[in-house]
Each structure stands twice: as C-alpha cells, then as structure tokens.
Design a protein around this motif. Structure first.
Motif, PDB file in Angstrom:
ATOM      1  N   ARG A  51       0.846  -1.195   0.000  1.00 26.88           N
ATOM      2  CA  ARG A  51       0.000   0.000   0.000  1.00 26.88           C
ATOM      3  C   ARG A  51       0.883   1.247   0.000  1.00 26.88           C
ATOM      4  N   ARG A  52       0.537   2.213  -0.827  1.00 26.07           N
ATOM      5  CA  ARG A  52       1.286   3.466  -0.936  1.00 26.07           C
ATOM      6  C   ARG A  52       0.325   4.629  -0.793  1.00 26.07           C
ATOM      7  N   TRP A  53       0.763   5.678  -0.101  1.00 25.14           N
ATOM      8  CA  TRP A  53      -0.089   6.856   0.056  1.00 25.14           C
ATOM      9  C   TRP A  53       0.757   8.098   0.217  1.00 25.14           C
ATOM     10  N   TYR A  59      -3.783  21.515   0.446  1.00 23.40           N
ATOM     11  CA  TYR A  59      -5.014  20.845   0.025  1.00 23.40           C
ATOM     12  C   TYR A  59      -4.723  19.543  -0.708  1.00 23.40           C
ATOM     13  N   ALA A  60      -5.586  18.568  -0.522  1.00 27.71           N
ATOM     14  CA  ALA A  60      -5.454  17.271  -1.175  1.00 27.71           C
ATOM     15  C   ALA A  60      -5.881  17.425  -2.630  1.00 27.71           C
ATOM     16  N   GLU A  61      -4.934  17.464  -3.528  1.00 29.84           N
ATOM     17  CA  GLU A  61      -5.178  17.631  -4.954  1.00 29.84           C
ATOM     18  C   GLU A  61      -4.271  16.655  -5.687  1.00 29.84           C
ATOM     19  N   ALA A  62      -4.880  15.636  -6.300  1.00 26.95           N
ATOM     20  CA  ALA A  62      -4.103  14.564  -6.926  1.00 26.95           C
ATOM     21  C   ALA A  62      -3.185  15.069  -8.030  1.00 26.95           C
ATOM     22  N   SER A  63      -3.544  16.148  -8.696  1.00 26.05           N
ATOM     23  CA  SER A  63      -2.677  16.650  -9.766  1.00 26.05           C
ATOM     24  C   SER A  63      -1.444  17.361  -9.216  1.00 26.05           C
ATOM     25  N   ALA A  64      -1.317  17.455  -7.889  1.00 23.77           N
ATOM     26  CA  ALA A  64      -0.138  18.069  -7.280  1.00 23.77           C
ATOM     27  C   ALA A  64       1.020  17.080  -7.157  1.00 23.77           C
ATOM     28  N   ILE A  65       0.819  15.839  -7.585  1.00 25.16           N
ATOM     29  CA  ILE A  65       1.880  14.833  -7.533  1.00 25.16           C
ATOM     30  C   ILE A  65       2.685  14.907  -8.823  1.00 25.16           C
ATOM     31  N   PRO A  67       5.295  13.821 -11.940  1.00 22.15           N
ATOM     32  CA  PRO A  67       5.274  12.594 -12.742  1.00 22.15           C
ATOM     33  C   PRO A  67       6.072  11.426 -12.167  1.00 22.15           C
ATOM     34  N   GLY A  68       7.253  11.678 -11.640  1.00 22.33           N
ATOM     35  CA  GLY A  68       8.055  10.583 -11.095  1.00 22.33           C
ATOM     36  C   GLY A  68       7.358   9.887  -9.939  1.00 22.33           C
ATOM     37  N   TRP A  69       6.778  10.664  -9.050  1.00 26.02           N
ATOM     38  CA  TRP A  69       6.067  10.093  -7.918  1.00 26.02           C
ATOM     39  C   TRP A  69       4.742   9.480  -8.347  1.00 26.02           C
ATOM     40  N   HIS A  70       4.121  10.005  -9.370  1.00 26.01           N
ATOM     41  CA  HIS A  70       2.864   9.446  -9.859  1.00 26.01           C
ATOM     42  C   HIS A  70       3.068   7.997 -10.306  1.00 26.01           C
ATOM     43  N   GLY A  71       4.149   7.764 -11.031  1.00 26.52           N
ATOM     44  CA  GLY A  71       4.459   6.409 -11.478  1.00 26.52           C
ATOM     45  C   GLY A  71       4.675   5.455 -10.311  1.00 26.52           C
ATOM     46  N   TRP A  72       5.344   5.926  -9.274  1.00 27.65           N
ATOM     47  CA  TRP A  72       5.575   5.084  -8.102  1.00 27.65           C
ATOM     48  C   TRP A  72       4.273   4.822  -7.355  1.00 27.65           C
ATOM     49  N   MET A  73       3.449   5.856  -7.186  1.00 29.05           N
ATOM     50  CA  MET A  73       2.178   5.708  -6.466  1.00 29.05           C
ATOM     51  C   MET A  73       1.261   4.674  -7.128  1.00 29.05           C
ATOM     52  N   HIS A  74       1.301   4.600  -8.458  1.00 30.36           N
ATOM     53  CA  HIS A  74       0.421   3.707  -9.200  1.00 30.36           C
ATOM     54  C   HIS A  74       1.096   2.395  -9.582  1.00 30.36           C
ATOM     55  N   HIS A  75       2.179   2.046  -8.874  1.00 30.08           N
ATOM     56  CA  HIS A  75       2.887   0.768  -9.054  1.00 30.08           C
ATOM     57  C   HIS A  75       3.405   0.581 -10.469  1.00 30.08           C
ATOM     58  N   ARG A  76       3.732   1.659 -11.157  1.00 29.92           N
ATOM     59  CA  ARG A  76       4.359   1.551 -12.477  1.00 29.92           C
ATOM     60  C   ARG A  76       5.848   1.240 -12.340  1.00 29.92           C
TER      61      ARG A  76
END
Length: 132
Positions: A51-53, A59-65, A67-76
């Motif tokens: 599990r990753r979070w 503010y909680a805004e998903a587009s604030a992540i 690209p490098g961290w986005h790939g890690w968060m989504h198990h890419r």
C-alpha cells in the motif's frame, strides 16, 4: 486546537486522524517531493501489493503529484524517485497542477466565462436552423 479540529472534520486540508494513526502504525516514509508532499508505504492492499499513500502539503489535490512520484504511487515502478537519480528529460515540460476551477484555468474565446462573442465558424459548416 485548530489543527485537531481540521484533522477530525476535514479530509482535504492534510491528513485526518485516521490517516495519521495508520501512518504511525504501518507507514514507512519513502520520500518527499519538491512541493512538500510526503510519501509512505506499508501493509498490503486488496490485491496483495504494498500500500502506498501521500500526505499532501496543503489541500489534497491529486494533480499536485509530480510525474516521477505518480508512477511510483500507481505501481508503475518499484523504485521511488527518492532512491534513484531521477532527472527529467529535456523534452519534458515542468510539472503544473490542474488549474480547472481556478482563475488561471484555460478559457477559450467564446466560452461563458469570457466576455465577448464567439468567433465566427469558418469553412464549409453551416449551422442548422429549423425550417430550412
């Protein structure tokens, strides 16, 4: 006192009491991005993956992540950007958060949010009118 009330009653302005407790019990800090968002992992999700979070800075805004961290968060990728020498390529644009709903959002000519009239249609298109 204000922070305690925010953690109890809101989810959009940082972590809640439940997230803080889960992070304390199961979380392993993985890294932090340039925007101040902190990333954690620990435990297993319903599919058996780790599990990753993220705890957002503000503010909680998903587009604030970024690209490098986005790939890690989504198990890419299994390697977080904090543990590798991640460098953006020359052709990659700088990360920008989603501006929809803000004053900086794109508003094309003719939209309801921009005063004025929509540009005339060009080409071979003629709008349908009843009776023609």
């Amino acid at each position: 006192m204000k922070n305690l009330l925010l953690q109890i009653f809101t989810w959009w302005s940082g972590q809640t009491i439940g997230t803080r407790f889960h992070t304390w019990r199961h979380g392993e800090r993985v890294g932090q991005d340039e925007f101040g968002n902190v990333y954690y992992q620990g435990g297993k999700d319903s599919e058996g993956r780790t599990r990753r979070w993220v705890i957002y800075n503000g503010y909680a805004e998903a587009s604030a992540i970024p690209p490098g961290w986005h790939g890690w968060m989504h198990h890419r990728t299994d390697v977080p950007p904090s543990k590798e020498n991640y460098v953006a390529r020359d052709w990659q644009k700088q990360h920008r958060a989603n501006l929809t709903g803000t004053p900086q959002a794109y508003r094309p000519p003719g939209s309801l949010a921009v005063p004025g009239e929509r540009p005339r249609v060009t080409g071979d298109y003629d709008a349908w009118t009843p009776g023609n």
